[in-house]
Design a protein around this motif. Structure first.
Motif, short mmCIF file in Angstrom:
data_model
loop_
_atom_site.label_atom_id
_atom_site.label_comp_id
_atom_site.label_asym_id
_atom_site.label_seq_id
_atom_site.Cartn_x
_atom_site.Cartn_y
_atom_site.Cartn_z
N GLY A 1 4.81 48.34 -11.49
CA GLY A 1 5.04 49.31 -9.96
C GLY A 1 6.80 49.24 -9.80
O GLY A 1 7.19 48.49 -10.22
N HIS A 2 6.84 49.94 -8.94
CA HIS A 2 8.41 50.47 -8.49
C HIS A 2 8.65 49.99 -7.01
O HIS A 2 7.74 50.53 -6.15
N MET A 3 9.62 49.55 -6.85
CA MET A 3 9.85 49.22 -5.21
C MET A 3 11.41 49.37 -5.15
O MET A 3 12.10 48.98 -5.89
N SER A 4 11.69 50.06 -4.31
CA SER A 4 13.05 50.34 -3.87
C SER A 4 13.35 49.68 -2.46
O SER A 4 12.66 49.81 -1.35
N MET A 5 14.65 49.14 -2.42
CA MET A 5 15.07 48.46 -1.23
C MET A 5 16.62 48.60 -1.08
O MET A 5 17.27 49.28 -2.00
N THR B 1 21.99 48.92 -3.25
CA THR B 1 20.56 49.66 -3.79
C THR B 1 20.09 48.57 -4.51
O THR B 1 20.71 47.58 -5.30
N ILE B 2 18.93 48.12 -4.50
CA ILE B 2 17.74 47.26 -5.09
C ILE B 2 16.65 47.81 -5.81
O ILE B 2 15.95 48.69 -5.11
N ASP B 3 16.67 47.83 -6.98
CA ASP B 3 15.32 48.48 -8.04
C ASP B 3 14.78 47.21 -8.23
O ASP B 3 14.93 46.53 -9.23
N ILE B 4 13.42 47.38 -7.84
CA ILE B 4 12.43 46.42 -8.33
C ILE B 4 11.51 46.86 -9.25
O ILE B 4 10.79 47.90 -8.88
N ASP C 1 0.57 45.81 -1.14
CA ASP C 1 0.51 44.92 0.11
C ASP C 1 0.88 43.79 -0.01
O ASP C 1 1.46 43.03 0.70
N GLU C 2 0.45 43.23 -1.26
CA GLU C 2 0.57 41.86 -1.78
C GLU C 2 2.08 41.64 -1.78
O GLU C 2 2.80 40.42 -1.26
N VAL C 3 2.84 42.50 -2.25
CA VAL C 3 4.32 42.29 -2.49
C VAL C 3 4.98 42.28 -1.11
O VAL C 3 5.84 41.59 -0.85
N ARG C 4 4.43 43.21 -0.28
CA ARG C 4 5.08 43.21 1.15
C ARG C 4 5.11 41.77 1.64
O ARG C 4 5.97 41.48 2.35
N LYS C 5 3.82 41.40 1.83
CA LYS C 5 3.64 40.18 2.27
C LYS C 5 4.41 38.98 1.97
O LYS C 5 4.99 38.13 2.57
N LEU C 6 4.63 39.12 0.61
CA LEU C 6 5.58 37.98 -0.04
C LEU C 6 6.83 37.88 0.47
O LEU C 6 7.65 36.76 0.47
N ASP D 1 10.32 52.07 -0.57
CA ASP D 1 9.07 52.28 -1.05
C ASP D 1 8.45 51.45 -2.04
O ASP D 1 9.37 50.60 -2.22
N ILE D 2 7.15 51.35 -2.18
CA ILE D 2 6.74 50.61 -3.12
C ILE D 2 5.44 51.37 -3.74
O ILE D 2 4.80 51.82 -3.25
#
Length: 452
Positions: free
Chosen positions: A183-187, A329-332, A341-346, A362-363
């Motif tokens: 999965g891709h996550m941006s911060m 920028t952060i690329d995960i 939802d699990e990533v967000r809670k962590l 976004d996730i």
């Protein structure tokens, strides 16, 4: 003449056509009427479709979002989706990125491996299959996209206006076969208070920050302390100068794709580390080193996690200063079995303190096909039959491809494991021998998909 000889005979023609594509600067541009991604991507699509037309394929341009070349008959469609857009040039090139340069087996230019070369490999695989008289009981469609590097809106448009694919692949990753994508996550990280006067580095969000220039207020002995700390790092180059009460630090790291950040050296991250070690006390230096850092594992915000298919990776790509605020920028890339939802809670309670803040943009979900699925088996068999390589197995990667945008396809080649083609970096290249082998692999892959 056997098929390998036929492919070899065509390799010079392939390289010439690759030169036509590489000559087009197809970075994302300013949208114009009829050109949603700007002049460059539209021009690259025009050239790509013209090459396909010259090779005798039916071609269709879908409003300059993407286009395709097609052969065969039937209701079902085998889709092959590649992209003609590129990332910014960046880095220190020794060759002109928009003039194809051949040195023996090496052919240099932006997009040679990512992804203009592989588009041509698939196109010539189709040509050779058609010319050989293989019965085409399905349509085979090579889709050329124009927005893979910056959002894949091209494939969203394809899904709106065209038929769904029955099965297929995208030649935009690794051999032997990709059956899952993380999965891709941006911060975005932001400073709240900082004494840093300016800090700017990196050129794309999905690559490690490869160079960085930082300006800070001078202080007695600070220049010498910084030089001592920088000398002990893995930077390729650094310079520290002092003038008019200000210290300027230039740091040159090592570029790497955001899916494999440990292969690079983050110039901004190393600079932050050295600032702290040299005694430069600053709120955002503290925040960066505790929350982002150079570990590439997300540990600073509680995201050091993994599953059976790989670890989470964390990449700072761009650092810039605007109106006194530093942003990063952060690329995960998130393990494929972990849900958004699990990533967000962590991490959600670890994103802000008095020194800085991080915002989740976004996730996205990962993509996963079981190893034993018919699509994975068909493609993997094609690779093994051509190369004889049984040591490497289908795998899960951190990179994201069109497989997340189009149904029923997975990423399949053409990069060989253990070779750094410098995609997203300076002096990107493709190997002529690799191109010839990939054409044969893709021919076998198409035949196997025709039989599913």
């Amino acid at each position: 003449m056997d098929i390998k000889e036929k492919i070899h005979e065509l390799s010079e023609e392939m390289i010439q056509n690759l030169g036509r594509l590489v000559a087009v600067d197809s970075q994302l541009g300013t949208p114009e009427e009829g050109k949603p991604f700007g002049e460059g991507p539209a021009k690259a699509l025009e050239v790509g479709l013209k090459i396909a037309d010259e090779l005798g394929f039916q071609t269709v341009n879908l409003d300059n979002y993407c286009g395709y070349a097609e052969m065969g008959e039937g209701k079902e469609i085998i889709g092959i989706a590649g992209h003609l857009d590129i990332v910014p040039v960046g880095g220190d090139w020794t060759h002109d990125p928009f003039v194809l340069t051949r040195e023996g087996d090496y052919v240099y230019g932006r997009g040679t491996t990512d992804d203009k070369g592989p588009v041509l490999e698939a196109l010539y695989a189709m040509k050779l299959l058609r010319d050989s008289g293989v019965k085409l009981n399905k349509r085979v469609r090579l889709i050329m996209g124009c927005n893979e590097e910056t959002g894949s809106k091209c494939m969203a448009h394809y899904n709106e206006v065209e038929e769904e694919l029955s099965c297929g692949f995208t030649p935009d990753a690794n051999f032997p076969c990709i059956h899952g994508e993380k999965g891709h996550m941006s911060m975005m990280a932001y400073s709240k208070h900082t004494k840093i006067l300016s800090m700017n580095g990196g050129f794309v969000t999905n690559a490690v920050c490869d160079s960085c220039t930082t300006v800070i207020p001078g202080a007695a002995g600070l220049k010498e302390k910084l030089e001592k700390e920088l000398a002990e790092t893995k930077l390729q180059e650094y310079r520290v100068t002092e003038e008019n009460g200000e210290i300027t630090i230039y740091a040159k790291g090592v570029p790497a794709h955001a899916s494999t950040p440990t292969l690079g050296v983050n110039a901004a991250g190393v600079t932050f580390e050295c600032l702290e070690k040299a005694g430069f006390e600053d709120d955002f230096v503290t925040f960066y080193n505790t929350h982002l850092g150079t570990a590439c594992d997300g540990s600073g915000i509680g995201l050091k996690v993994s599953d059976a298919y790989g670890d989470l990776t964390f990449c700072n790509g761009i650092v810039k200063t605007q109106d006194g605020v530093i942003s990063c920028t952060i690329d995960i890339r998130v393990p494929v079995t972990l849900k958004p939802d699990e990533v967000r809670k962590l991490c959600e309670d670890k994103l802000e303190d008095e020194n800085g803040r991080i915002e989740i943009l976004d996730i996205g979900d990962g993509l996963f096909f079981p190893r034993e699925s018919p699509l994975v088996e068909a493609l993997y068999k094609a690779y093994v039959d051509v190369t004889g390589d049984t040591a490497n197995e289908p795998m899960v990667i951190g990179g994201g491809t069109y497989a997340k945008s189009l149904k029923n396809i997975i990423a399949f080649g053409p990069e060989k494991l253990g070779i750094d083609y410098r995609i997203h970096g300076a002096d990107e290249y493709i190997l002529v021998s690799g191109m010839e082998e990939a054409v044969l692999v893709y021919m076998e892959a198409i035949k196997n998909l025709l039989a599913i």
